[in-house]
Design a protein around this motif. Structure first.
Motif, mmCIF file in Angstrom:
data_model
loop_
_atom_site.group_PDB
_atom_site.id
_atom_site.type_symbol
_atom_site.label_atom_id
_atom_site.label_comp_id
_atom_site.label_asym_id
_atom_site.label_seq_id
_atom_site.Cartn_x
_atom_site.Cartn_y
_atom_site.Cartn_z
ATOM 1 N N TRP A 276 53.687 -29.953 -29.067
ATOM 2 C CA TRP A 276 52.454 -29.524 -29.743
ATOM 3 C C TRP A 276 51.213 -29.786 -28.907
ATOM 4 O O TRP A 276 50.097 -29.551 -29.366
ATOM 5 N N GLY A 277 51.388 -30.283 -27.709
ATOM 6 C CA GLY A 277 50.246 -30.686 -26.889
ATOM 7 C C GLY A 277 49.245 -29.574 -26.634
ATOM 8 O O GLY A 277 48.029 -29.791 -26.676
ATOM 9 N N LYS A 278 49.736 -28.343 -26.374
ATOM 10 C CA LYS A 278 48.838 -27.236 -26.071
ATOM 11 C C LYS A 278 47.947 -26.914 -27.265
ATOM 12 O O LYS A 278 46.727 -26.730 -27.114
ATOM 13 N N TRP A 279 48.540 -26.851 -28.470
ATOM 14 C CA TRP A 279 47.767 -26.514 -29.657
ATOM 15 C C TRP A 279 46.781 -27.618 -30.020
ATOM 16 O O TRP A 279 45.643 -27.342 -30.423
ATOM 17 N N LEU A 280 47.196 -28.854 -29.866
ATOM 18 C CA LEU A 280 46.291 -29.974 -30.142
ATOM 19 C C LEU A 280 45.105 -29.949 -29.182
ATOM 20 O O LEU A 280 43.955 -30.194 -29.580
ATOM 21 N N THR A 281 45.386 -29.638 -27.929
ATOM 22 C CA THR A 281 44.311 -29.574 -26.938
ATOM 23 C C THR A 281 43.326 -28.460 -27.270
ATOM 24 O O THR A 281 42.103 -28.643 -27.169
ATOM 25 N N MET A 282 43.830 -27.312 -27.685
ATOM 26 C CA MET A 282 42.941 -26.189 -28.007
ATOM 27 C C MET A 282 42.075 -26.495 -29.232
ATOM 28 O O MET A 282 40.909 -26.091 -29.289
ATOM 29 N N ILE A 283 42.630 -27.211 -30.197
ATOM 30 C CA ILE A 283 41.814 -27.633 -31.348
ATOM 31 C C ILE A 283 40.675 -28.532 -30.875
ATOM 32 O O ILE A 283 39.521 -28.388 -31.292
ATOM 33 N N ALA A 284 41.013 -29.478 -29.978
ATOM 34 C CA ALA A 284 39.996 -30.392 -29.458
ATOM 35 C C ALA A 284 38.959 -29.673 -28.610
ATOM 36 O O ALA A 284 37.816 -30.134 -28.500
ATOM 37 N N VAL A 285 39.324 -28.555 -28.015
ATOM 38 C CA VAL A 285 38.383 -27.787 -27.201
ATOM 39 C C VAL A 285 37.401 -27.022 -28.076
ATOM 40 O O VAL A 285 36.188 -27.003 -27.815
ATOM 41 N N PHE A 286 37.895 -26.390 -29.132
ATOM 42 C CA PHE A 286 37.053 -25.500 -29.943
ATOM 43 C C PHE A 286 36.325 -26.207 -31.093
ATOM 44 O O PHE A 286 35.310 -25.698 -31.570
ATOM 45 N N ALA A 287 36.814 -27.358 -31.543
ATOM 46 C CA ALA A 287 36.207 -28.036 -32.696
ATOM 47 C C ALA A 287 34.738 -28.403 -32.490
ATOM 48 O O ALA A 287 33.949 -28.326 -33.447
ATOM 49 N N PRO A 288 34.285 -28.816 -31.292
ATOM 50 C CA PRO A 288 32.876 -29.188 -31.134
ATOM 51 C C PRO A 288 31.928 -28.016 -30.949
ATOM 52 O O PRO A 288 30.708 -28.219 -30.901
ATOM 53 N N ILE A 289 32.441 -26.790 -30.848
ATOM 54 C CA ILE A 289 31.571 -25.640 -30.576
ATOM 55 C C ILE A 289 30.516 -25.423 -31.663
ATOM 56 O O ILE A 289 29.343 -25.159 -31.341
ATOM 57 N N PRO A 290 30.848 -25.503 -32.975
ATOM 58 C CA PRO A 290 29.791 -25.324 -33.987
ATOM 59 C C PRO A 290 28.640 -26.312 -33.823
ATOM 60 O O PRO A 290 27.466 -25.932 -33.963
#
Length: 366
Positions: free
Chosen positions: A197-211
């Motif tokens: 699940w590392g790839k999906w967890l990383t992508m969540i961490a990448v996009f979550a701070p954008i707002p």
């Protein structure tokens, strides 16, 4: 150990051996599974004693609101006496269970209870004691504004305690399933779920701070995104550095997201060749894991405070509701993504570690 002696323009190298210094294979750090449980117990004894001191009206009680309102830690909403009794009791139970798991003779029920309690205690230390101070200190450090006080030191001490108990629980879990204490591997050789699940967890961490970053960039440009225009005007007038501050905060989020991508990219394993001096060399695993873990803890703790505040406003449990509603969704809304951001970042860092770690020097599994 080598001793260099200069004599008549020649350098003579003398080799000295000492049983006290010859820890090349097994240092104290490398043998952490053998002492981490005792360190956690010692932490609970110390922190429990401190709470008993505060219960007896000792000075230095750190859990004060100090006018922070929704941005204060959860524990500050407890009466000092109640908070002291609660945490002294929790520390006492953790000491008892810590000693019990060291004996490795618990039945299935008590074994599961001990693991659940110790994990719950560690999570409580991470979520209910820290507030927004740690993440604020990290952010303002880039503006060369440094602040440190006893409240922050107490929070750091509690985070250390949480990590000690987490690692002690992990070691006990590994022993109960006959896995290697050092790496957690078993003879089955299964791939940890976090790696998958590392790839999906990383992508969540990448996009979550954008707002959050978008609102801060907008405010830096005097665009009232999510806030009342009058509020933004008054805020900018009252803070001469407001535009620079918001620009820095937004940039930190975007930069952090880019760096987070390194957890699943090749350049996160090998430095790009255009890097001076270190180009082409492998990235040390802990160079990525430790900073990501520290930031993840700070973000999760602050996000929990913000999220609790948002729910308190939604259910009319705070007097700050009207003032924050009048400002718009911008000041608090993006923080709803901080808990997923912090949790995903922490898990992604662990997945990165599991993926890159080599063969275990203790059990030989790889």
């Amino acid at each position: 150990m080598r001793l260099f002696v200069f004599k008549k323009e020649r350098m003579i190298t003398l080799k000295l051996t000492s049983p006290l210094l010859n820890y090349e294979a097994k240092t104290i750090v490398n043998r952490w599974p053998s002492w981490i449980g005792h360190a956690a117990i010692l932490w609970s004894v110390l922190y429990g004693a401190i709470h008993l001191y505060w219960l007896l009206d000792g000075a230095g009680y750190p859990y004060k609101n100090d006018g922070m309102g929704l941005f204060t830690a959860m524990v500050t909403h407890l009466h000092p006496k109640v908070g002291g009794i609660v945490f002294a009791t929790l520390c006492l139970f953790s000491v008892v269970l810590g000693h019990a798991i060291q004996k490795r003779q618990l039945n299935v029920f008590y074994r599961r209870f001990a693991i659940a309690y110790l994990w719950g205690f560690a999570v409580a230390l991470l979520l209910f004691i820290p507030d927004t101070m740690l993440i604020s200190a990290m952010a303002y450090a880039f503006l060369f504004k440094f602040g440190f006080n006893w409240q922050m030191l107490n929070q750091i001490f509690c985070i250390i305690g949480a990590l000690l108990w987490m690692m002690a629980a992990v070691i006990y879990q590994r022993e109960t399933r006959q896995a290697c204490k050092f790496c957690g591997r078993t003879d089955g050789g299964e791939v940890p779920a976090l790696v998958r699940w590392g790839k999906w967890l990383t992508m969540i961490a990448v996009f979550a701070p954008i707002p959050y970053a978008l609102t801060r960039f907008a405010w830096a440009l005097d665009i009232p995104l999510g806030v009342d225009p009058q509020f933004l005007k008054e805020f900018s007038s009252a803070n001469p550095m407001a535009h620079v501050t918001e620009l820095v905060f937004g940039s930190l989020c975007i930069t952090g997201g880019i760096l987070t991508l390194g957890l699943i990219q090749k350049w996160g394993e090998v430095f790009p060749r255009w890097f001076p001096f270190i180009g082409g060399k492998r990235v040390p695993i802990m160079l990525a894991v430790i900073p990501a873990s520290i930031v993840a803890i700070a973000i999760t703790a602050a996000g929990f405070v913000f999220t609790s505040g948002i729910f308190a406003m939604a259910f009319h449990l705070t007097s700050m509701e009207n003032s924050l509603h009048s400002q718009g969704w911008g000041p608090m809304g993006p923080m709803i993504f901080w808990v997923p951001w912090g949790v995903a970042l922490g898990l992604a860092a662990i997945a990165y570690y599991y993926r890159r770690r080599g063969q275990c020097s203790t059990c030989g599994r790889g």
